[in-house]
Each structure stands twice: as C-alpha cells, then as structure tokens.
Design a protein around this motif. Sequence first.
Motif, short mmCIF file in Angstrom:
data_model
loop_
_atom_site.label_atom_id
_atom_site.label_comp_id
_atom_site.label_asym_id
_atom_site.label_seq_id
_atom_site.Cartn_x
_atom_site.Cartn_y
_atom_site.Cartn_z
N GLN A 1 0.83 -1.21 0.00
CA GLN A 1 0.00 0.00 0.00
C GLN A 1 0.86 1.26 0.00
OE1 GLN A 1 -2.58 0.34 3.37
NE2 GLN A 1 -3.28 2.39 2.82
N THR A 2 1.89 1.28 0.86
CA THR A 2 2.75 2.47 0.92
C THR A 2 3.64 2.57 -0.32
OG1 THR A 2 4.26 1.15 2.30
CG2 THR A 2 2.78 2.69 3.42
N LEU A 3 4.03 1.45 -0.90
CA LEU A 3 4.77 1.50 -2.16
C LEU A 3 3.92 2.12 -3.26
CD1 LEU A 3 6.84 -1.80 -2.68
CD2 LEU A 3 7.68 0.55 -2.39
N SER A 4 2.66 1.75 -3.32
CA SER A 4 1.77 2.29 -4.35
C SER A 4 1.52 3.78 -4.15
CB SER A 4 0.43 1.54 -4.34
OG SER A 4 -0.29 1.79 -3.14
N ALA A 5 1.64 4.27 -2.91
CA ALA A 5 1.47 5.70 -2.62
C ALA A 5 2.75 6.49 -2.85
CB ALA A 5 0.99 5.89 -1.19
N GLY A 6 3.81 5.82 -3.32
CA GLY A 6 5.07 6.50 -3.58
C GLY A 6 5.94 6.68 -2.36
N ARG A 7 5.57 6.06 -1.25
CA ARG A 7 6.34 6.21 -0.01
C ARG A 7 7.25 5.00 0.18
NH1 ARG A 7 0.90 8.33 3.16
NH2 ARG A 7 0.84 10.35 2.10
N TRP A 8 8.17 4.88 -0.76
CA TRP A 8 9.02 3.69 -0.81
C TRP A 8 10.01 3.66 0.36
CZ3 TRP A 8 14.22 4.86 -1.34
CH2 TRP A 8 14.52 6.14 -1.83
N GLY A 9 10.44 4.82 0.85
CA GLY A 9 11.34 4.85 2.00
C GLY A 9 10.68 4.28 3.23
N HIS A 10 9.43 4.68 3.46
CA HIS A 10 8.67 4.13 4.58
C HIS A 10 8.52 2.62 4.44
CE1 HIS A 10 5.25 3.67 7.42
NE2 HIS A 10 4.81 2.83 6.50
N ALA A 11 8.17 2.18 3.24
CA ALA A 11 7.94 0.76 3.00
C ALA A 11 9.20 -0.06 3.27
CB ALA A 11 7.44 0.54 1.57
N LEU A 12 10.35 0.42 2.77
CA LEU A 12 11.59 -0.33 2.95
C LEU A 12 12.07 -0.30 4.40
CD1 LEU A 12 13.54 0.70 -0.30
CD2 LEU A 12 12.19 -1.37 0.13
N LEU A 13 11.89 0.83 5.07
CA LEU A 13 12.24 0.89 6.49
C LEU A 13 11.43 -0.11 7.31
CD1 LEU A 13 12.66 4.72 7.23
CD2 LEU A 13 14.38 2.94 7.59
N ARG A 14 10.15 -0.16 7.02
CA ARG A 14 9.28 -1.09 7.74
C ARG A 14 9.62 -2.54 7.38
NH1 ARG A 14 7.49 0.87 11.78
NH2 ARG A 14 5.85 2.42 11.89
N HIS A 15 9.95 -2.78 6.13
CA HIS A 15 10.17 -4.15 5.66
C HIS A 15 11.49 -4.73 6.19
CE1 HIS A 15 9.09 -7.47 3.06
NE2 HIS A 15 10.28 -7.46 2.51
N TYR A 16 12.53 -3.86 6.29
CA TYR A 16 13.86 -4.39 6.59
C TYR A 16 14.43 -3.93 7.93
CZ TYR A 16 13.96 -5.77 1.69
OH TYR A 16 13.67 -6.35 0.47
N VAL A 17 13.92 -2.84 8.52
CA VAL A 17 14.51 -2.31 9.74
C VAL A 17 13.51 -2.24 10.89
CG1 VAL A 17 15.76 -0.37 10.78
CG2 VAL A 17 16.12 -0.93 8.35
N LEU A 18 12.45 -1.47 10.72
CA LEU A 18 11.48 -1.24 11.79
C LEU A 18 10.38 -2.28 11.77
CD1 LEU A 18 11.20 2.64 11.34
CD2 LEU A 18 12.44 1.43 13.13
N PRO A 19 9.73 -2.51 12.90
CA PRO A 19 8.65 -3.50 12.95
C PRO A 19 7.44 -3.05 12.14
CG PRO A 19 8.77 -2.29 15.01
CD PRO A 19 9.98 -1.89 14.22
N GLU A 20 6.82 -3.99 11.47
CA GLU A 20 5.60 -3.73 10.68
C GLU A 20 4.41 -4.34 11.40
OE1 GLU A 20 3.20 -2.36 8.23
OE2 GLU A 20 5.07 -2.38 7.10
#
Length: 293
Positions: A48-67
Amino acid sequence: MFKLNQYSFSNFKIAFILAILSYFFVYGFEITHFTLSIDEEPLDNFFQTLSAGRWGHALLRHYVLPEPYVPFFTTAFSLLVLSISAAFCATYLSLNKLQSAAFVIMLAAMPQFAYQLEFSNQADTVSLAFLCSVLSLFMLESFNLARYAIFIILTILCLSVYQSIFLFAATLLCVKLTIDSLQEKINFKDVFKRIIIFGALVLISLVINSFLSKWIASFYNVQISSYLSSMIGWGKRDIYSIFKSVLFFIRDCLAFKYAYGMNSFPFALLWLLGIILLAVKRKKTPCWCHLWR
C-alpha cells in the motif's frame, strides 16, 4: 558539519531535554495507554505504501522497523527522534537557551505532529523524515557541491517517507532568513540566492524521488496509485475554480471554520501585526525592508 562546534552544545542538550519532556507531557497518555486509531488495523502496509510512492517508509518497515508498529515502543521512539529534530531546529536557528526552550515547547504543541503521531504505523518513519528535513538545511550553510549532494540525499529520504514533509525545511528556512534579516546579518541578494539554491535542489530531489518511487514499485510489481494527484486535483480544474477554492479556503481559515488543527494559523496575523507595531515604536523599518539594504 551540523554547526554544533559554533553553537553551544549545552544549549543543544537543554533544547533536547525540554523537547523530550514536552513531547512526553503531550503524548504521555498514548505511551502508557496504547489504543488503535484509524488506518492502524492492517498488519502489513508494504504494498500500500509502495503504491502511494512512499518507498522509503515501506523499505524501512520491511527491513529495519517492525511492521506495522510495536505498542508503546513505536510512539516512544518517535518522540525521541522528534526531540532530536527539535534540538537541531534550535541549533540551525542559532537560538539562545531561553529562545530554544520556548521554541521546542511550542514546536511540541504543533497540531501537525499530533496528526502524524495518531498513526502508529507511520509515526516513527515520519519522525525520521522530519529529522532528515532539518539536517538537510545545515548543508546549505556554505557553497559546496558535496554538501549540496548530501542535501539532495536527505531530501529524497524525507520525500520517500512522506512527500509533504520537505515543506517543513522550507518553513524553517524562512524563519532562519527572517531572524537573520531582523539581526541585519543578511541582505536581499543573499536571501534570494539561498531561496534559489534551495528551490533548485528540492526540484532535483523531487525528480529523482519520482523516478525511484516508480522504479522500486515496478521492482515489486506494484502499480503507483493516483492518491496524491486526486487529493490535489488542480491539474484537472480550470484557473477560475482553483482561484475560487483558494479564496474560500482563506476565508474559512480566517473565520475559524476549518478543522481544529487549522484554526491556530490565523493567530499568526496577530504576531505579524505585533512585529510591525514594535518596529514602528522602535522607529525601525520592518524586517523585510532590511533585505534591500
């Protein structure tokens, strides 16, 4: 690099301590009494966040911060980062101890932060974006291509999390230029130069971020949504409709008919009137006249 060698480190520490105390005072209930709010129900917001153009948020959540978040921890971490950002804001503006204290306390009361922290699934990433936005301004303090490159990188990181946060840096830059003009440390040529450089570098950052958001979304086979364009909508309306809507927006804002967070902005006119009256009383020209000297 971040001007701490010129600005008293003790002032920075005081600003940070007062900022974190202010944030914990304002958001203490949320830290100790976790509650779900709107948009916090999904457990995975990656696509959802990738589709909104917020790729930094998506990658941070996916690889660093808890989702999507960790109750209590996510909010506390967000407040810690916001406090660091506030202290750096005071540093950038070269405020003294008393001014820094007043500034960080008022900053903690901004409705925009309350809105962002309402969503635990983005509170920490948005806080990091604010920090990147503030740190980017330190790169404009001297003409240097390497520093400009760092500014672009930090701005892209900011845009990749939440596209509108780069406006925080623009606002802070305006405050800095106003303070410097009041203290007669800057002239119109320097103000114009800083604004042009800032605008050009932000434009470059926007272009690069747009390319990266599309490329990363395609890498994960995600279609970019029209959410942002539909929210703005100016490109689909005639000039008369846009002008009319802007006038209605200003009218409703000044009449305190908008959402609660927006109703604080008209009070800025009182401060502007106070500055003008104070300048007249002291037989000084208003700050904008100093720019032409």
